[in-house]
Design a protein around this motif. Structure first.
Motif, short mmCIF file in Angstrom:
data_model
loop_
_atom_site.label_atom_id
_atom_site.label_comp_id
_atom_site.label_asym_id
_atom_site.label_seq_id
_atom_site.Cartn_x
_atom_site.Cartn_y
_atom_site.Cartn_z
N GLU A 1 -12.64 -0.86 -2.03
CA GLU A 1 -12.18 0.53 -1.99
C GLU A 1 -10.75 0.69 -2.48
O GLU A 1 -10.22 1.80 -2.51
N VAL A 2 -10.10 -0.39 -2.85
CA VAL A 2 -8.72 -0.33 -3.32
C VAL A 2 -8.65 0.41 -4.65
O VAL A 2 -9.46 0.19 -5.54
N GLN A 3 -7.67 1.29 -4.77
CA GLN A 3 -7.51 2.06 -6.02
C GLN A 3 -6.58 1.37 -7.01
O GLN A 3 -6.53 1.74 -8.17
N ALA B 1 0.82 -1.21 0.00
CA ALA B 1 0.00 0.00 0.00
C ALA B 1 0.85 1.26 0.00
O ALA B 1 1.93 1.29 0.59
N SER C 1 -8.70 -8.59 -3.23
CA SER C 1 -8.61 -7.16 -3.11
C SER C 1 -9.92 -6.59 -2.58
O SER C 1 -11.00 -7.15 -2.79
N LYS C 2 -9.85 -5.46 -1.91
CA LYS C 2 -11.03 -4.85 -1.33
C LYS C 2 -11.67 -3.88 -2.32
O LYS C 2 -11.00 -3.31 -3.17
N ASN D 1 -1.60 -9.64 -4.88
CA ASN D 1 -2.89 -8.98 -4.75
C ASN D 1 -2.88 -7.70 -5.57
O ASN D 1 -1.82 -7.14 -5.82
N GLU E 1 -3.16 -1.79 -2.79
CA GLU E 1 -4.10 -0.80 -2.27
C GLU E 1 -3.92 0.53 -3.00
O GLU E 1 -4.88 1.10 -3.47
#
Length: 243
Positions: free
Chosen positions: A222-224, A147, A219-220, A167, A170
């Protein structure tokens, strides 16, 4: 600083001192041999090299004549790990034995990855020159995405993957950078075309292989992810390869 005598232990001690004293390291110009005696752990510190870029058309012996150049030769030991709050600036990284004599490149460890069980986070990579890496940056060792990684004004060539990620990250930003097989692979190396041909058949700028189960987290929302601007990538089989 002769490009032969191992500097791994001394540099690792210096990095530990900088971390303990909330300080940084200034590396003089010359050739710094990284031979695989130890992995150099960078955490909460800066590593600033004497400015000066390698010459794309120079003979291999001239690497390090301009600025600080790390000569990396171990095929088994990770050269650097990055953990939290690291800034690396104006450094050259060179693999002198990745010369393309063989049609299959040497599978060196990635230049940068995180320590096992730790997240690589808050990293600034500024004005770096990377010459014939196998992989540039990897986070394959843990199940947590890296991240807040920022790469600016960096030039170079990684034979296989520039980013090799377990992954979707972030946030990783790339700006003003040039990742191109024609930049450095031919510097003083007469069999350079083997490297370029191999990359054209197999390489990727971004390789992602997270599987979203217990062995690798997904991955989430909200991840950019990866944000790239004002940059060039050239010569790879894949721009983005997701497996």
């Amino acid at each position: 600083m002769d490009g032969v005598t191992s500097a791994d232990v001394a540099l690792n001690h210096a990095a530990a001192w900088a971390r303990t004293n909330q300080s940084g390291l200034l590396v003089p110009g010359g050739k710094i041999a990284i031979t695989g005696v130890q992995t150099i752990a960078l955490d909460r510190m800066s590593l600033t090299c004497t400015a000066g870029s390698v010459d794309a058309n120079a003979n291999g012996d001239s690497y390090g004549a301009q600025g600080s150049t790390f000569f990396i030769t171990s095929t088994t030991v990770q050269p650097f790990t990055l953990q939290n709050g690291v800034r690396i600036r104006d450094c050259n990284f060179y693999w002198p034995n990745q010369n393309g004599i063989s049609t299959t490149p040497i599978a060196y460890p990635p230049l940068f990855t995180e320590p096992r069980g730790q997240q690589m986070v808050n990293i600034d990579l500024l004005n770096l020159r990377v010459v014939n890496a196998y992989d540039f940056l990897s986070n394959t060792l843990v199940d947590d995405p890296l991240a807040n990684i920022h790469m600016t004004n960096t030039y170079g060539y990684a034979v296989r993957y520039w980013f090799n990620l377990a992954n979707i990250p972030e946030v990783v930003t790339v700006s003003g950078s040039n990742i191109d097989i024609n930049l450095f692979q031919f510097a003083g190396l007469y069999n350079h075309k083997n490297l370029g041909k191999w990359t054209g058949r197999n390489g990727a700028f971004l390789h992602v292989f997270g599987n979203g189960n217990s062995s690798t987290k997904h991955s989430k929302p909200e991840v950019q992810g990866l944000i790239v601007s004002d940059s060039l990538v050239f010569g790879y089989r894949y721009g983005v390869l997701v497996e």
